[in-house]
Enzyme design. Structure first.
Site, PDB file in Angstrom:
ATOM      1  N   CYS A 182       0.936  -1.117   0.184  1.00 32.93           N
ATOM      2  CA  CYS A 182      -0.181   0.132   0.076  1.00 32.93           C
ATOM      3  C   CYS A 182       1.053   1.362  -0.037  1.00 32.93           C
ATOM      4  O   CYS A 182       1.588   1.323   0.900  1.00 32.93           O
ATOM      5  CB  CYS A 182      -0.793   0.075   1.102  1.00 32.93           C
ATOM      6  SG  CYS A 182      -2.069   1.415   1.251  1.00 32.93           S
TER       7      CYS A 182
ATOM      8  N   CYS B  37      -4.718   5.960  -4.141  1.00 30.17           N
ATOM      9  CA  CYS B  37      -4.234   4.660  -3.963  1.00 30.17           C
ATOM     10  C   CYS B  37      -2.848   4.990  -4.545  1.00 30.17           C
ATOM     11  O   CYS B  37      -2.464   5.105  -5.819  1.00 30.17           O
ATOM     12  CB  CYS B  37      -5.045   3.786  -5.032  1.00 30.17           C
ATOM     13  SG  CYS B  37      -4.116   2.105  -4.787  1.00 30.17           S
TER      14      CYS B  37
HETATM   15  N1  LIG Z   1      -6.598  -2.283  -2.152  1.00 26.12           N
HETATM   16  C1  LIG Z   1      -5.022  -2.403  -2.456  1.00 26.12           C
HETATM   17  C2  LIG Z   1      -4.241  -2.440  -1.410  1.00 26.12           C
HETATM   18  C3  LIG Z   1      -4.186  -0.896  -0.955  1.00 26.12           C
HETATM   19  C4  LIG Z   1      -3.390  -0.007  -1.977  1.00 26.12           C
HETATM   20  C5  LIG Z   1      -3.479   1.232  -1.228  1.00 26.12           C
HETATM   21  N2  LIG Z   1      -4.674   2.157  -1.228  1.00 26.12           N
HETATM   22  C6  LIG Z   1      -2.243   2.194  -1.941  1.00 26.12           C
HETATM   23  O1  LIG Z   1      -2.050   3.663  -1.601  1.00 26.12           O
HETATM   24  O2  LIG Z   1      -1.229   1.612  -2.696  1.00 26.12           O
HETATM   25  C7  LIG Z   1      -5.054  -3.958  -2.994  1.00 26.12           C
HETATM   26  O3  LIG Z   1      -5.728  -4.923  -2.556  1.00 26.12           O
HETATM   27  O4  LIG Z   1      -3.886  -4.419  -3.820  1.00 26.12           O
END
Ligand SMILES: N[C@@H](CCC[C@H](N)C(=O)O)C(=O)O
Length: 272
Positions: free
Chosen positions: A77, A208
């Site tokens: 993340c 993200c």
């Molecule tokens: N939902 C993603 C993991 C989280 C990603 C995050 N919000 C970021 O900032 O990179 C997954 O399941 O791969």
């Protein structure tokens, strides 16, 4: 149980200090913590645990145990790790400077001051080929990219604010057997894009970090670069980050903010 709440460009997290690894962090507990009405609220949970206690790479003192809002586990993340680093410095568990954090995707290099933005070396993005996403009856071509976790970054010609992300985009399960985070991005100017994302395990989020790197890679290729390169400004609903692609690795810089702390009352969990 103590908690701290933080966010990076409004991608928000419940941070759980658990240095010695004693916490039984079940999917149900994570989902409750992330519930915006019955719990604290967040896109995910960051458990802060010593690598040694978590059985992870002890080349880094701390392991980021990241969980999505639905309780599922993800490898990496990009916003979370910057917030994680800000927490470690704020709590006096690490000094400002440069050091590694262990993640399920491997070690990630942090550069953090006493205040302000946090930069992370996100590693070398891996191209996964091209695929398609289905959204509200429309099909979008996209570039698959792994930034430790899987992404499908789809260019669009219209403002991303108009897209209907109220439901999960469809994708090719044979290409992404573990699921995928889907980004839609539009060019705004020279190495400047806007994007929205529907995250695996969390739904639409306001940013993200791993997705911004995937989008920079896809945008660079779409611009005609033979090898993804350059410094990219990526606007997300929750703010702005900078992604630098240098051929051998990638860097993500942006805000990481702690906003609250308190005590969790697990007895507050509703039984259904
Ligand atoms: N939902 C993603 C993991 C989280 C990603 C995050 N919000 C970021 O900032 O990179 C997954 O399941 O791969």
């Amino acid at each position: 149980m103590r908690f701290v709440k933080g966010h990076g460009t409004e991608n928000d997290f419940v941070i759980l200090p658990d240095p010695d690894g004693g916490l039984d962090l079940t999917p149900e507990l994570v989902a409750w913590l992330c519930d915006r009405r019955a719990g604290i609220g967040g896109d995910g949970v960051l458990r802060v645990v010593r690598s040694k206690a978590a059985g992870q790479d002890e080349a880094a003192e701390w392991f980021m145990d990241y969980r999505n809002a639905d309780g599922s586990i993800a490898e990496m993340c990009g916003n979370g790790i910057r917030v994680f680093a800000r927490y470690l410095v704020d709590a006096g568990l690490a000094e400002p400077g440069e050091w590694d954090v262990a993640t399920r995707a491997g070690l990630r290099g942090i550069s953090v001051g006493a205040a302000g933005d946090v930069r992370v070396d996100m590693g070398a993005p891996v191209l996964l080929g091209t695929g398609e996403a289905e959204l509200a009856g429309r099909t979008f071509a996209g570039q698959g990219v792994s930034t430790g976790n899987p992404h499908l970054a789809c260019p669009v010609d219209e403002p991303v604010a108009g897209l209907d992300l109220s439901r999960a985009p469809g994708f090719d399960a044979a290409m992404f057997p573990e699921g995928v985070n889907v980004e839609f991005f539009r060019f705004l100017g020279d190495r400047h894009v806007e994007m929205r994302v529907f995250e695996r395990g969390s739904g639409e989020t306001r940013s993200c970090g791993t997705g911004t790197v995937a989008v920079a890679v896809a945008a660079s290729l779409a611009s005609g670069d033979a090898v993804p390169a350059g410094e990219w400004t990526v606007d997300v609903p929750g703010g702005r980050v900078t992604v630098t692609l240098d051929g051998s690795t990638s860097y993500l810089s942006g805000p990481a903010v702690l906003v609250a702390e308190g005590d969790i009352r697990p007895g507050g969990r509703r039984s259904r």
